[in-house]
Each structure stands twice: as structure tokens, then as C-alpha cells.
Design a protein around this motif. Structure first.
Motif, mmCIF file in Angstrom:
data_model
loop_
_atom_site.group_PDB
_atom_site.id
_atom_site.type_symbol
_atom_site.label_atom_id
_atom_site.label_comp_id
_atom_site.label_asym_id
_atom_site.label_seq_id
_atom_site.Cartn_x
_atom_site.Cartn_y
_atom_site.Cartn_z
ATOM 1 N N ASN A 115 51.003 -1.898 31.068
ATOM 2 C CA ASN A 115 49.878 -1.346 31.825
ATOM 3 C C ASN A 115 48.765 -0.820 30.917
ATOM 4 N N ILE A 116 49.138 -0.255 29.777
ATOM 5 C CA ILE A 116 48.132 0.302 28.862
ATOM 6 C C ILE A 116 47.812 -0.660 27.725
ATOM 7 N N SER A 117 48.283 -1.909 27.819
ATOM 8 C CA SER A 117 48.179 -2.837 26.685
ATOM 9 C C SER A 117 46.747 -3.078 26.229
ATOM 10 N N TYR A 118 45.793 -3.159 27.172
ATOM 11 C CA TYR A 118 44.390 -3.387 26.787
ATOM 12 C C TYR A 118 43.848 -2.189 26.007
ATOM 13 N N SER A 119 44.088 -0.994 26.512
ATOM 14 C CA SER A 119 43.647 0.211 25.794
ATOM 15 C C SER A 119 44.352 0.331 24.448
ATOM 16 N N PHE A 120 45.654 0.049 24.445
ATOM 17 C CA PHE A 120 46.449 0.092 23.212
ATOM 18 C C PHE A 120 45.880 -0.879 22.182
ATOM 19 N N TYR A 121 45.549 -2.070 22.635
ATOM 20 C CA TYR A 121 44.983 -3.093 21.755
ATOM 21 C C TYR A 121 43.651 -2.626 21.156
#
Length: 328
Positions: free
Chosen positions: A261-267
Motif C-alpha cells: 500500500n505504501i510502495s509508491y511513497s516508499f519508492y
């Protein structure tokens, strides 16, 4: 085959891909080249191509066999912009401010940080590559690739929804031929083969392609991807497509779902946050075990900041995007 809207495997793959890219970036030039830590994450960069497979799948999967038509194209692009651009733009200024702050400390090695207004404008239009400049955050090049994909796929899906077989084959084949062009100006063209393996998987899940033709197409695409990108990317792209096609129920584990779910922000934040921790640690004489601890710390710090980013920036932008529909 019953088409499902929520596929846990997509969220899980996103989380794993973002984590792999993060660990690759944090260990390169930090962990010993021949050590276990570097060896374990040496090919984590290929998580980017997993993102391309997912993007190739997700948008056609959500819009094929719907009422989406060419007249909805600008709403489609606006929806993508609302969903993705706020996180990108805020992360851009976050990186710039962080770099200015870091360069102001006495312990900083190197020239004072500076960035031109023209370079910032180039980031807004995904034009950095066209002007032969460097991205402020190295991961942004993939966002340019994704944006160019959106520009084309919105038109193609409108055509595919007419369900004219020869037109569908012609457009998919035309998209594939772009990957054979010998050019460096438009990076997206180099990766159309990887996006297509996701697109074909969406056709399969929407019952527009049977199982045998699907496996045949994936086999051909695997050969093309191997020719263009090598064995690692071919293997991961094919595995990702097969997992989505035949094991979409897997990956429904809470830690993976949270990370997905947070992968885009994490990236977006793993280099400015985790990378800064790694750079500071390079000043110390550390054992391989201590470096492992630093990498874990940098990863957890990146995940923590990504959570904040997700809840205060990315999640609200998703709500804005959902307000746009394709009803006439």
C-alpha cells in the motif's frame, strides 16, 4: 474465470518490488562487493521492471470491457495526474530541501548543493532526459517511463474496448515494435515489451485471450525480453505475469499488504531518507554485520517516512482521483 477487482498478488508484488529496489540502492557502494549482504540484493534493481509489468496489467484490467471510450481520455489522464503527481511533486521539493539542509552542515563533503529553476521545470514535465540532465532523485526516471505509458495506453484501451480483433493485435504489435527501436530519447520505448506482458495478462484475466494463446504470447514475449534486457529481467517479468495470471489469491499477508500500500511513497523516499543514513555511515569503520544493521535502520526509517507520506499526501490524492469517473 471470474474477474476480481482486488488481487492481493498485485499489492504484494508492489511491496516486494519496492523493498528489493530499496535494499539494492542501500547496499550498493556500501556493503562489501563480495559479501553476503551485497550478494543478496545485487539484482534488486530489477524490481523496477516488476513495477512496469504491474502497470501494464492494472490499467487495462480496470478499464477493459468497461464503458471507457476515447472521449474519456482527458479524464483518464487527469485521474492519473491526481493520483500520482502530488506525491511526486512534494517528494521533489522534499529532496531539494533535504539536500540543501545536508550540505549546510560542516561535516558535509563536497560542493554546496544547488539546483536550477529550469531543472525543476523539466521535472514537472518529465523532460529531464530530453535535455540530457540528471534527475534530482535518481528513481524519477521510472516515473517518466510510466507517464509516457499512460499517454499511449489511454488511447489504446479505448480502441481495445471496441473488441475488433485485428485492431487489438495491430496496436499491441505496434507497441511491441517500439522496443526494437535504436534510440535513447524516449526511455519508455525501451520497455514496451515488459509493459505488454502485463497487458496480455490483463486480456487473459478479462477472458479476451484463452489460456493456450496467453501462454504462447508470454513465451514469445519472454524471448523478446530476454533478447532486450537479459535473463534476470526476463525471469522476473515472466514470473510476475504468471503469478498475476494463475495465483492472484496469493500474497494476502498483512506485512506485505501494508508495504504494498505504501510502495509508491516508499519508492520515492527511500533514497533521500535511507540513502542519507547510508552516506553518513560511510564515514565510520564498520564490520559487515554492523553494515547490515545500518541497512536495516535505513530501510525502517524509509518505511516510517513513507507511512507519513502515504497518509498525508498519497492517500488524499487517491480520494481526489476516485472522484473522476468515466460515465457520460
Amino acid at each position: 474465470m471470474k474477474s476480481k477487482k482486488y488481487l492481493p498478488i498485485i499489492v504484494a508484488l508492489r511491496g516486494l518490488a519496492a523493498l528489493a529496489v530499496c535494499l539494492c540502492h542501500l547496499t550498493i557502494d556500501f556493503a562489501s562487493e563480495d559479501g553476503l549482504l551485497r550478494s543478496a540484493f545485487r539484482y534488486g534493481w530489477a524490481g523496477v521492471e516488476v513495477f512496469f509489468v504491474i502497470s501494464g496489467f492494472v490499467i487495462p484490467f480496470s478499464l477493459l470491457s468497461s464503458n471507457f471510450r476515447i472521449g474519456h481520455y482527458f479524464r483518464f489522464m487527469l485521474k492519473r495526474i491526481y493520483r500520482l503527481e502530488p506525491s511526486y511533486i512534494i517528494s521533489l521539493f522534499f529532496v531539494i530541501i533535504l539536500n540543501f539542509l545536508a550540505s549546510s552542515f560542516d561535516a558535509f563533503n563536497g560542493d554546496p548543493y544547488s539546483v536550477s529553476f529550469s531543472l525543476i521545470l523539466q521535472h514537472f514535465g518529465y523532460l529531464v532526459n530530453f535535455f540530457d540532465n540528471e534527475w534530482i532523485n535518481p528513481v524519477y526516471w521510472t516515473l517518466e517511463v510510466e507517464f509516457h505509458y499512460y499517454l499511449l495506453v489511454g488511447v489504446f484501451i479505448a480502441l481495445w474496448n471496441y473488441k475488433i480483433k485485428w485492431l487489438t493485435i495491430l496496436t499491441v504489435f505496434g507497441l511491441l515494435t517500439l522496443s526494437f527501436l535504436d534510440q535513447d530519447l524516449i526511455t519508455f520505448f525501451k520497455y514496451t515489451d515488459i509493459f505488454i506482458i502485463g497487458i496480455i495478462t490483463a486480456f487473459y484475466k478479462k477472458e479476451r485471450v484463452g489460456r493456450i494463446p496467453y501462454i504462447f504470447c508470454v513465451t514469445i514475449l519472454a524471448f523478446v525480453i530476454f533478447t532486450h534486457h537479459g535473463f534476470v529481467i526476463m525471469g522476473l517479468s515472466t514470473f510476475s505475469a504468471a503469478a498475476i495470471a494463475f495465483a492472484d489469491h496469493l500474497g494476502n499477508y498483512r506485512p506485505l499488504i501494508i508495504l504494498g500500500n505504501i510502495s509508491y511513497s516508499f519508492y520515492l523516499v527511500h533514497l533521500p531518507i535511507g540513502g542519507k543514513i547510508i552516506n553518513l555511515s560511510k564515514r565510520l569503520e564498520l564490520t559487515e554485520f554492523e553494515k547490515f544493521g545500518i541497512v536495516i535502520l535505513a530501510t525502517l526509517a524509509s518505511i516510517a517516512v513513507a507511512h507519513v507520506f502515504y497518509y498525508f499526501v498519497e492517500k488524499p490524492s487517491h480520494k481526489w482521483a476516485r472522484r473522476i469517473n468515466f460515465r457520460d
